[in-house]
Design an enzyme around this catalytic site. Structure first.
Site, PDB file in Angstrom:
ATOM      1  N   TYR A 210     -10.498   2.478   5.711  1.00 39.07           N
ATOM      2  CA  TYR A 210      -9.621   2.592   4.723  1.00 39.07           C
ATOM      3  C   TYR A 210     -10.130   1.263   3.775  1.00 39.07           C
ATOM      4  O   TYR A 210     -10.342   0.350   3.624  1.00 39.07           O
ATOM      5  CB  TYR A 210      -8.209   1.934   5.539  1.00 39.07           C
ATOM      6  CG  TYR A 210      -6.891   1.656   4.832  1.00 39.07           C
ATOM      7  CD1 TYR A 210      -6.373   3.054   4.061  1.00 39.07           C
ATOM      8  CD2 TYR A 210      -6.562   0.407   4.528  1.00 39.07           C
ATOM      9  CE1 TYR A 210      -5.372   2.661   3.985  1.00 39.07           C
ATOM     10  CE2 TYR A 210      -5.139   0.214   4.141  1.00 39.07           C
ATOM     11  CZ  TYR A 210      -4.458   1.570   4.058  1.00 39.07           C
ATOM     12  OH  TYR A 210      -3.526   1.113   3.142  1.00 39.07           O
TER      13      TYR A 210
ATOM     14  N   SER B   7       1.020  -0.753   0.287  1.00 39.89           N
ATOM     15  CA  SER B   7      -0.421   0.305  -0.060  1.00 39.89           C
ATOM     16  C   SER B   7       1.389   1.637   0.084  1.00 39.89           C
ATOM     17  O   SER B   7      -0.185   2.607   0.163  1.00 39.89           O
ATOM     18  CB  SER B   7      -0.534  -0.341   1.653  1.00 39.89           C
ATOM     19  OG  SER B   7      -2.343  -1.538   0.960  1.00 39.89           O
TER      20      SER B   7
END
Length: 391
Positions: A166, A80
């Site tokens: 998220y 990420s």
């Protein structure tokens, strides 16, 4: 568990004159070597920048099968941390007038007009505040047609801009819309425009045959060698492979973007704006932010399971907040066989890159980086467990 190899250090030519390289090495060794042994990490590339000078600390093996040692040029999957490149590309597109953050995805994807997802704007998608998109797509979303069907059918559980959750689908759609605005496939835009503008010659979404020899093998929980699998929005959310040498350059550019051409300099500055406050964390585009001095407890909480796996109330910053003096930026990343952590404090011109070929626990990454920062710039951190209000 056995630590696989001793550390080696290489320093860019000017670094020895500017910093105490031996002291930095000692701090890094103290933080990294026991952690690798504890979590059975085969290899790590660690880079530290102090006042524009980069130092590289290489540990262990990029491939246990081939006994290939890690170097600063070893390619690791960033997971990420890739999202920071998606954010930079979006800011670049905005600076060119191609993308507007207050537009809605339907402006670029007519198939989504009238769907609930089109109530969120581009900025909200890029800050995980679009209304409650999940961490991952369902397993049956395997191609673009299924992705579109998913977004058309999706229903929010919060109004846009009120909750941070998220989400790879959220950030992935943000990157996808950016590529449409630039009229180029996402991977082409990153590899053909973004990486060259940043001077990153050894960073890839699609690792070319000539670079495969530098591509580390990751190791899963059973120590089997693995590499990342393709998926919907993989390039946008977790698809970059890069080296410690390229990533510390990227960190240096985030610390001081003055050497970049104007469109890219503005793009870097754009990713440093704060848009939402979630407890002690400020959410920007790609990076999460904290006001220094920051405690280890606050930094670990901001990178913890509650922040990554649960909905959290978000307060919009109006106007968006330029980073105050002492702001600490960070981002974690992982794939099945790799774990990454990046942290930097522009005020103190210090940054750390940690790339590993195992997805070891995030609290351990944060603690190790924190210990290094505490040696380099103790004014930036406060290891007392106190809560930093970031106001």
């Amino acid at each position: 568990m056995r630590f696989v190899a001793a550390a080696c250090l290489s320093v860019l030519p000017l670094a020895a004159d500017a910093v105490d390289a031996a002291a930095v090495r000692a701090a890094v060794d103290r933080a990294i070597q026991p952690m690798m042994a504890l979590h059975d990490v085969p290899g790590m590339a660690v880079a530290v920048t102090v006042d524009g000078h980069a130092m590289f600390f290489n540990y262990g093996l990029a491939s246990k099968e081939g006994r290939v040692p890690v170097s600063e040029n070893t390619l690791f999957e960033l997971g990420s941390v890739s999202k920071t490149f998606s954010a930079t590309l979006a800011c670049y597109a905005q600076g060119l007038g191609k993308l507007a953050f207050d537009d809605h995805p339907g402006a670029y994807m007519p198939q989504l007009k009238g769907a609930a997802i089109d109530r969120a704007n581009v900025l909200e998608l890029g800050t995980y505040t679009g209304g409650g998109l999940p961490l991952q797509f369902p397993d049956d979303v395997e191609d673009d047609a299924q992705m579109l069907a998913y977004f058309r059918a999706w229903r929010p559980d919060a109004p846009p801009g009120t909750q941070r959750r998220y989400s790879n689908p959220s950030l992935g759609l943000f990157g996808h819309v950016t590529a449409l605005a630039l009229q180029a496939p996402f991977a082409d835009a990153v590899e053909g425009r973004l990486f060259p503008a940043l001077g990153l010659a050894h960073s890839h979404i699609r690792v070319p045959a000539a670079a495969l020899g530098d591509y580390a093998w990751g190791y899963d929980r059973t120590n089997r060698p693995v590499r990342v699998s393709p998926g919907v929005f993989d390039a946008e959310t977790y698809g970059v492979k890069s080296s410690a040498a390229d990533m510390i350059r990227y960190v240096q550019e985030n610390i001081d973007a003055s050497g970049l051409p104007e469109p890219m300099r503005r793009a870097i500055d754009c990713t440093h704006m704060g848009y939402f406050r979630i407890g002690d964390t400020v959410q920007g585009l790609g990076w999460e932010q904290y006001r220094a001095p920051v405690s280890l407890a606050v930094l670990q909480a901001g990178n913890g399971a509650k922040m990554s796996g649960e909905p959290n109330p978000a307060t919009r910053l109006q106007p968006p907040q330029a980073p105050p003096r002492g702001t600490l930026f960070n981002k974690t990343g992982a794939t099945r066989g790799f774990g990454a952590y990046i942290v930097f404090v522009p005020t103190y011109r210090v940054g750390i890159v940690m790339l590993a070929n195992k997805n070891y626990p995030i609290p351990a990454r944060v603690q190790a980086a924190y210990a290094i920062l505490d040696q380099l710039v103790p004014d930036a951190v406060r290891d007392d467990g106190a809560v930093n209000t970031h106001k």
